[in-house]
Design a protein around this motif. Structure first.
Motif, mmCIF file in Angstrom:
data_model
loop_
_atom_site.group_PDB
_atom_site.id
_atom_site.type_symbol
_atom_site.label_atom_id
_atom_site.label_comp_id
_atom_site.label_asym_id
_atom_site.label_seq_id
_atom_site.Cartn_x
_atom_site.Cartn_y
_atom_site.Cartn_z
ATOM 1 N N GLN A 86 4.758 -1.992 -4.345
ATOM 2 C CA GLN A 86 5.328 -1.757 -2.914
ATOM 3 C C GLN A 86 3.941 -2.026 -2.034
ATOM 4 O O GLN A 86 3.049 -1.452 -2.125
ATOM 5 N N MET A 87 4.354 -2.925 -1.007
ATOM 6 C CA MET A 87 3.090 -3.292 -0.202
ATOM 7 C C MET A 87 3.503 -3.053 1.080
ATOM 8 O O MET A 87 4.311 -3.630 1.772
ATOM 9 N N ASN A 88 2.686 -2.108 1.940
ATOM 10 C CA ASN A 88 3.056 -1.684 3.184
ATOM 11 C C ASN A 88 1.845 -1.899 4.186
ATOM 12 O O ASN A 88 0.787 -2.304 3.687
ATOM 13 N N SER A 89 2.108 -1.871 5.413
ATOM 14 C CA SER A 89 0.901 -2.062 6.442
ATOM 15 C C SER A 89 0.380 -3.281 6.054
ATOM 16 O O SER A 89 -0.968 -3.458 5.867
ATOM 17 N N LEU A 90 0.938 -4.708 5.851
ATOM 18 C CA LEU A 90 0.390 -5.630 5.339
ATOM 19 C C LEU A 90 -0.542 -6.340 6.583
ATOM 20 O O LEU A 90 -0.197 -6.180 7.596
#
Length: 126
Positions: free
Chosen positions: A82-86
């Motif tokens: 899960q990749m947030n604030s890319l």
């Protein structure tokens, strides 16, 4: 055929999110630690995150700590990132791979990993 298949990449704006999947076919992920790596154009491959065989231990590169989360679902034979604030600097081809490791921290040294997938492209741009 024993292979890993990554999916979930795409184009996303800065600040956005994506969830990458790494699915195994032909073998069980139960016996392996799993790592995510990435390679940006013109740069060397770097370790992003890994998860131990039990799922109780995880490692992250400093550049993604607090923004990315790795998890695994052994019933689905799949690992997620899960990749947030890319950020634009997250743009790269993302790969998953396995490491034969019964206990201990998995680490982010790519030389310890095998059975690399074909990768999925993540592009972070306006």
């Amino acid at each position: 055929q024993l292979q890993l298949v990554e999916s979930g990449g795409g184009l996303v704006q800065p600040g956005g999110f994506l969830r990458l999947s790494c699915a195994a076919s032909g073998f069980s992920l139960d016996y392996y630690a799993i790592g995510w790596f990435r390679q940006a154009p013109g740069k060397e491959r770097e370790g992003v995150s890994c998860i131990s065989r039990s799922g109780s231990s995880t490692d992250y590169a400093d550049s993604v700590k607090g923004r990315f989360t790795i998890s695994r679902d052994n019933a689905k034979n799949t690992v997620y990132l899960q990749m947030n604030s890319l950020k634009p600097e997250d743009t790269a081809v993302y790969y998953c791979a396995v490491r034969r490791l019964l206990f201990g921290r998995c680490g982010l040294s790519s030389s310890q990993f095998e059975r690399w997938g074909q990768g999925t492209l993540v592009t972070v741009s306006e």
